[in-house]
Motif scaffolding. Structure first.
Motif, PDB file in Angstrom:
ATOM      1  N   PRO A 211       0.815  -1.221   0.000  1.00 36.98           N
ATOM      2  CA  PRO A 211       0.000   0.000   0.000  1.00 36.98           C
ATOM      3  C   PRO A 211       0.848   1.270   0.000  1.00 36.98           C
ATOM      4  N   GLN A 212       0.480   2.213  -0.868  1.00 35.81           N
ATOM      5  CA  GLN A 212       1.072   3.548  -0.808  1.00 35.81           C
ATOM      6  C   GLN A 212       0.492   4.331   0.363  1.00 35.81           C
ATOM      7  N   SER A 213      -0.715   3.997   0.745  1.00 39.17           N
ATOM      8  CA  SER A 213      -1.369   4.535   1.939  1.00 39.17           C
ATOM      9  C   SER A 213      -2.592   3.659   2.182  1.00 39.17           C
ATOM     10  N   PRO A 214      -3.196   3.767   3.364  1.00 41.56           N
ATOM     11  CA  PRO A 214      -4.423   2.983   3.618  1.00 41.56           C
ATOM     12  C   PRO A 214      -5.677   3.663   3.081  1.00 41.56           C
ATOM     13  N   GLN A 215      -5.548   4.566   2.103  1.00 35.17           N
ATOM     14  CA  GLN A 215      -6.621   5.464   1.699  1.00 35.17           C
ATOM     15  C   GLN A 215      -7.957   4.766   1.466  1.00 35.17           C
ATOM     16  N   LEU A 216      -7.986   3.788   0.574  1.00 32.32           N
ATOM     17  CA  LEU A 216      -9.265   3.178   0.223  1.00 32.32           C
ATOM     18  C   LEU A 216      -9.851   2.384   1.375  1.00 32.32           C
ATOM     19  N   PHE A 217      -9.003   1.710   2.121  1.00 32.76           N
ATOM     20  CA  PHE A 217      -9.517   0.904   3.232  1.00 32.76           C
ATOM     21  C   PHE A 217     -10.073   1.774   4.354  1.00 32.76           C
ATOM     22  N   LYS A 218      -9.446   2.924   4.578  1.00 30.19           N
ATOM     23  CA  LYS A 218      -9.989   3.759   5.656  1.00 30.19           C
ATOM     24  C   LYS A 218     -11.312   4.394   5.227  1.00 30.19           C
ATOM     25  N   GLN A 219     -11.481   4.638   3.921  1.00 29.37           N
ATOM     26  CA  GLN A 219     -12.787   5.101   3.464  1.00 29.37           C
ATOM     27  C   GLN A 219     -13.836   3.997   3.609  1.00 29.37           C
ATOM     28  N   LEU A 220     -13.422   2.773   3.328  1.00 29.87           N
ATOM     29  CA  LEU A 220     -14.349   1.652   3.513  1.00 29.87           C
ATOM     30  C   LEU A 220     -14.721   1.469   4.980  1.00 29.87           C
ATOM     31  N   LEU A 221     -13.789   1.766   5.879  1.00 31.84           N
ATOM     32  CA  LEU A 221     -14.111   1.698   7.299  1.00 31.84           C
ATOM     33  C   LEU A 221     -15.181   2.719   7.676  1.00 31.84           C
ATOM     34  N   MET A 222     -15.171   3.871   7.006  1.00 39.09           N
ATOM     35  CA  MET A 222     -16.221   4.861   7.266  1.00 39.09           C
ATOM     36  C   MET A 222     -17.585   4.302   6.825  1.00 39.09           C
ATOM     37  N   VAL A 223     -17.604   3.632   5.667  1.00 38.72           N
ATOM     38  CA  VAL A 223     -18.846   2.995   5.212  1.00 38.72           C
ATOM     39  C   VAL A 223     -19.266   1.913   6.201  1.00 38.72           C
ATOM     40  N   ALA A 224     -18.280   1.254   6.809  1.00 37.78           N
ATOM     41  CA  ALA A 224     -18.566   0.162   7.739  1.00 37.78           C
ATOM     42  C   ALA A 224     -19.066   0.646   9.094  1.00 37.78           C
ATOM     43  N   GLY A 225     -19.066   1.945   9.324  1.00 37.61           N
ATOM     44  CA  GLY A 225     -19.543   2.463  10.597  1.00 37.61           C
ATOM     45  C   GLY A 225     -18.465   2.667  11.636  1.00 37.61           C
ATOM     46  N   VAL A 226     -17.201   2.384  11.282  1.00 34.43           N
ATOM     47  CA  VAL A 226     -16.079   2.694  12.187  1.00 34.43           C
ATOM     48  C   VAL A 226     -15.759   4.176  11.974  1.00 34.43           C
TER      49      VAL A 226
END
Length: 607
Positions: A211-226
């Motif tokens: 990963p160059q950054s966790p960018q997409l996964f942290k956005q997915l965490l927002m969708v997940a309610g975290v």
């Protein structure tokens, strides 16, 4: 390697009363009379008339151990000890005689009278001194990094890094954040720097990417309610070689849901203040905001060092009809002509000016025009420069008025495309201020906001994302996205400290249709968007909250807090400027068997 000493173990009596280990640097006068056990490395040995003194250190500090002849076996063993031998000492803490107190170290009022010594390991002579008095070649330090890290300065830097991360964790925990780890093996999304690719053995011909950054996964965490996430994240970028960049680095990464830009910036300011408090740096809050356009106009960079009082002045409009072609052509064809006024710069020698010309050439400038202002009231007689004869008196007077020139000033000019005017003059601005002692003291922080969403890539002949393609456009500019994408601003924000970017972030796109519009502006069609980012667009269809985040460049932040020039000083095991590990010899070749398992073959080129 020499053999171990004559006492490899404590005796049965010592084992029976073996106390818990004490840190070398923690002992103090209150411990006098205690039996302690200290472990560490021998820093120095001294024989003073039969009594042997050892300086024993661990990462907490150093303590003096005294070995008397009345313990003959330990006394004999002490004479065999050398620097960096690893030993364990059990003995009594005693007060030093007043005349032997060492006020330079925290343990200077006491010493440990050894009763038993155990040698754990003997050490060869280090390839360089481990004290702080001598400069050591960096390549040698990195080759033997485990020895370099034994030096007290390096121990202090690692401890500072630890404290700053600990402070950030405590602050974010108090604000309701969860620390969540995101994958290290993901898919390649080549919209930024180059990915480090990892071939898959199980899926021939397919690759993971680091990963160059966790960018997409942290956005997915927002969708997940975290809705409040952070992570001390390792990131990887296969960039071209650049000074003080690392192929792997660490971010303090965070993301928040149901926020606007100011919410994120305020939270980041709190984290920053908490971390820098550990380094004794006071941050005055709130931090000032500056628009990108203003930063570029005044300083030629979106990372302005506000300790420097010098500013750039745009004189493009004055140069459209001048005889001097170097100024006239850019002024007429969409370029820039800017001036850097240097107060009292007339004291610069011609050699210094020539050196500055070579300096700006490293950043793309084709030359450096200049004017010495001896008397601003006498035009052109009071001006000294090869270019004065090509500028009319009216232009010269307007120029001097606009830059508010004074007697004794030097004016430096940049002309051409914006990129080859702004960066060279921005670099020169700081270089001249440092040389002339104009830099102010202290810590100057600034937020840069209202960045362009996109920039034009001359090589690819298309717009590319200035930050990343998931940055939310400024709401006021949405109608320009299809018609004039180059004029669209973004809800991005970068944090700058003394001319160094220490982090950046943005409000993210959470609407799938807006994300598709941005993809189209970037030249990413529907099929490509679905192939690369379909999982993100699909997630947005299930209810994505508005969200935004930020990432600190942790290595850079710690380096600035510590006052060191290179981020390599605050990374335990860094790579060189050429992205190599001198300690392990990485990168290295792998066996044909490993290549076959990965379904790879090396195509070798002739030297």
């Amino acid at each position: 390697m020499r053999a171990l000493g004559s006492r490899p173990h404590f005796g049965a009596k010592e084992k029976a009363v073996k106390p818990a280990r004490s840190w070398c640097g923690s002992l103090a006068k209150d411990d006098v009379g205690r039996t302690v056990r200290v472990c560490g490395w021998v820093a120095t040995t001294r024989d003073h008339g039969g009594v042997v003194f050892l300086d024993l250190w661990d990462r907490s500090g150093i303590v003096q151990v005294v070995v008397h002849p009345d313990t003959p076996e330990e006394h004999k063993l002490a004479h065999t000890l050398r620097q960096q031998d690893v030993i364990e000492v059990m003995g009594e803490v005693v007060a030093r005689a007043p005349e032997t107190i060492n006020p330079k170290i925290p343990t200077g009022e006491i010493e440990v009278k050894a009763r038993a010594i155990q040698v754990h390991a003997r050490a060869d002579t280090p390839p360089f001194p481990l004290d702080e008095a001598e400069e050591v070649d960096e390549a040698l330090r990195l080759t033997y990094r485990y020895l370099d890290l034994r030096r007290s300065r390096m121990q202090a830097l690692l401890a500072l890094r630890h404290r700053m991360i600990r402070a950030a964790r405590a602050y974010l925990d108090a604000q309701g954040f969860l620390e969540v780890e995101t994958p290290m093996l993901t898919r390649s999304t080549p919209e930024g720097a180059r990915d480090y690719l990892c071939p898959s053995r199980i899926y021939p011909g397919k690759f993971f990417a680091l990963p160059q950054s966790p960018q997409l996964f942290k956005q997915l965490l927002m969708v997940a309610g975290v809705d409040r996430y952070y992570q001390v994240a390792r990131c990887f970028r296969d960039e071209d070689l650049r000074a003080d960049r690392q192929p792997e680095f660490t971010q303090l990464d965070l993301e928040m849901a149901f926020v606007e830009r100011e919410d994120v910036m305020a939270l980041v300011e709190g984290v920053l203040a908490a971390m820098l408090r550990e380094a004794g740096v006071d941050v005055s809050l709130p931090i000032a905001r500056m628009r990108y356009a203003e930063a570029m106009a005044r300083f030629g960079t979106d990372r302005p060092d506000l300790r420097c009082p010098l500013e750039l002045v745009d004189v493009t409009d004055l140069m459209q009809e001048v005889e001097f072609k170097v100024f006239r052509e850019p002024a007429r064809k969409g370029g820039l002509v800017k001036v850097l006024r240097v107060p009292d710069g007339a004291r610069l020698s011609r050699k210094q000016i020539d050196d500055y010309t070579a300096f700006v050439g490293r950043f793309g400038a084709k030359g450096l025009a200049w004017i010495r202002v001896n008397d601003p009231a006498d035009v052109p007689g009071g001006l000294q420069s090869p270019i004065v004869k090509f500028l009319s008196e009216d232009v010269l007077r307007a120029l001097l008025a606009r830059v508010q020139a004074q007697a004794g000033d030097v004016l430096f000019f940049g002309a051409g495309k914006p990129a080859i005017v702004n960066e060279p003059l921005a670099r020169l601005r700081v270089r001249v201020a440092e040389d002339l002692g104009l830099m102010e003291e202290g810590h100057r922080f600034v937020w840069i906001v209202d960045f362009p969403l996109l920039e034009w890539d001359e090589d690819e002949h298309r717009h590319v994302a200035l930050h990343h393609p998931f940055t939310h456009p400024h709401p006021e500019d949405l109608e320009l996205l299809e018609t004039e994408p180059g004029k669209v601003r973004s809800l991005a924000y970068d944090l700058v400290w003394n001319g160094e970017e220490v982090g950046g972030g943005s409000i993210r796109i959470h609407d799938p249709e807006l994300q598709r519009r941005v993809f189209r502006a970037l030249g990413i069609g529907e099929d490509e968007a679905e192939d690369k980012f379909g999982f993100l667009l699909r997630a947005f269809r299930y209810g994505a909250p508005p969200h935004g985040g930020f990432a600190f460049g942790l290595d850079r932040l710690v380096a600035l807090a510590a006052g060191v020039e290179s981020i390599r000083e605050v990374i335990a095991f860094p790579k060189t400027q050429k992205a190599a590990c001198l300690l392990t010899g990485a990168p290295a070749e792998v066996s044909d068997k490993q290549l076959a398992e990965l379904h790879l073959r090396i195509r070798r080129t002739k030297a």
